[in-house]
Write an enzyme that holds these catalytic residues in place. Structure first.
Site, PDB file in Angstrom:
ATOM      1  N   ASP A 117      39.001  13.296 -39.243  1.00  0.00           N
ATOM      2  CA  ASP A 117      37.938  13.215 -40.236  1.00  0.00           C
ATOM      3  C   ASP A 117      37.936  14.489 -41.099  1.00  0.00           C
ATOM      4  OD1 ASP A 117      35.409  11.345 -40.781  1.00  0.00           O
ATOM      5  OD2 ASP A 117      34.664  13.400 -40.803  1.00  0.00           O
ATOM      6  N   ASP A 248      39.668   1.537 -38.145  1.00  0.00           N
ATOM      7  CA  ASP A 248      38.775   2.516 -38.755  1.00  0.00           C
ATOM      8  C   ASP A 248      38.268   1.975 -40.089  1.00  0.00           C
ATOM      9  OD1 ASP A 248      37.421   4.738 -39.606  1.00  0.00           O
ATOM     10  OD2 ASP A 248      39.163   6.077 -39.612  1.00  0.00           O
ATOM     11  N   HIS A 276      38.022   4.918 -35.429  1.00  0.00           N
ATOM     12  CA  HIS A 276      37.985   6.261 -35.988  1.00  0.00           C
ATOM     13  C   HIS A 276      38.080   7.373 -34.940  1.00  0.00           C
ATOM     14  CE1 HIS A 276      36.991   9.115 -39.190  1.00  0.00           C
ATOM     15  NE2 HIS A 276      36.129   9.685 -38.380  1.00  0.00           N
TER      16      HIS A 276
END
Length: 311
Positions: A117, A248, A276
């Site tokens: 991320d 994701d 994710h």
């Protein structure tokens, strides 16, 4: 600035789930940055995103601390780190400066960076500035380039930085309560006890200010993201492991394809049933792949270069 110390942590942190000593580093702006530092050997630094914290990597730290020195910090405003009212402290470039200050203070070299991320651009900002300090890179559902022209990211950033989006983040903890469960392939991995550790780390609106701010920076930090990507040749030739959760909702096949087209020396593993948070969803597989990646690339490039020159 720069000293580290051990501090008692909140009672809600489970010693069974998170059996690590909590340490704190004073950032250049005087904030207290929490991190764990377990094991010995070449360092692996785990860099989290939004709305996560070092807790995300607990399985990997437990599995790998017998093989490597595992370091997992919390960005300011996340996890067990201190909170700030300054918008400057909430900019991803400031998070990158704080990470660099911590790694400089710990005098780490031959680093393996594991980034997910927002951890991608935050960690790669360090890498492009100090490429000689980073030996290997692990990319897990992240990005590192401007996305303002991509409707997928632009619409999300616009909504989450709007008045309604900020209300939902700060008052309803929507990132943790709604988006985290939506972002995984199998919601059962996020047990009630695990979710409580993410909720308690963002327990009230004031504690969610950093998380709320990052939503706008997806587009707003364009110049900083662009400056990193323009220098991606400084890290594209390092051994790179790409671990990609295919379910994701944030990072898609398009982002994975861009990584593979831009990197020179990579191996890629796709997790078709995961989303994710691979460190939560498939920790055993990820740890096994990480351990094998470390062993296959155990010699620093400078040693290989010296060997080739003497041959």
């Amino acid at each position: 600035m720069g000293h580290c110390e051990s501090v008692l942590r909140p009672e809600w942190v489970s010693d069974d789930l998170f059996p690590f000593e909590s340490r704190f580093f004073t950032t250049p702006s005087g904030q207290q940055m929490h991190f764990v530092d377990e094991g010995s050997g070449d360092p692996i630094v785990f860099v989290h995103g939004n709305p996560s914290w070092s807790f995300e990597f607990r399985h990997l730290v437990k599995a790998l601390r017998s093989d490597a020195r595992c370091i997992a910090p919390d960005h300011i405003g996340f996890g067990l780190s201190s909170r700030s009212s300054s918008s400057e402290d909430h900019h991803p470039q400031t998070h990158a400066r704080n990470l660099a200050a911590l790694l400089d203070h710990l005098e780490l070299r031959d680093i393996t960076l594991f980034m997910s991320d927002w951890g991608g651009p935050i960690g790669l900002d360090f890498t492009r500035q100090r490429p000689q300090r980073v030996r290997r890179i692990v990319i897990s559902n992240t990005w590192c380039w401007p996305v303002g022209r991509d409707l997928h990211f632009r619409s999300f950033s616009f909504f989450m930085s709007s008045s309604l989006g900020q209300y939902l983040i700060k008052r309803r903890n929507v990132f943790v309560n709604r988006l985290m469960p939506m972002a995984v392939g199998d919601r059962s991995v996020l047990t009630p006890e695990v979710m409580e550790h993410y909720r308690n780390a963002q327990a009230d609106p004031e504690m969610r200010r950093a998380s709320a701010a990052l939503a706008g920076h997806i587009v707003g930090a364009r110049n900083w993201l662009d400056s990193i990507w323009k220098e991606h040749a400084r890290f594209a030739n390092k051994p790179i492991l790409i671990l990609w959760g295919c379910r994701d909702m944030a990072f898609r096949r398009r982002e994975l394809d861009r990584w593979m087209s831009a990197m020179w020396d990579y191996e890629c593993h796709e997790f078709t049933r995961c989303g994710h948070f691979l460190a939560e969803e498939a920790p055993d597989r990820v740890a096994s792949m990480l351990r094998a990646f470390l062993r296959r690339n155990q010699f620093a490039r400078r040693h290989l270069d010296a060997a080739s020159r003497s041959a």
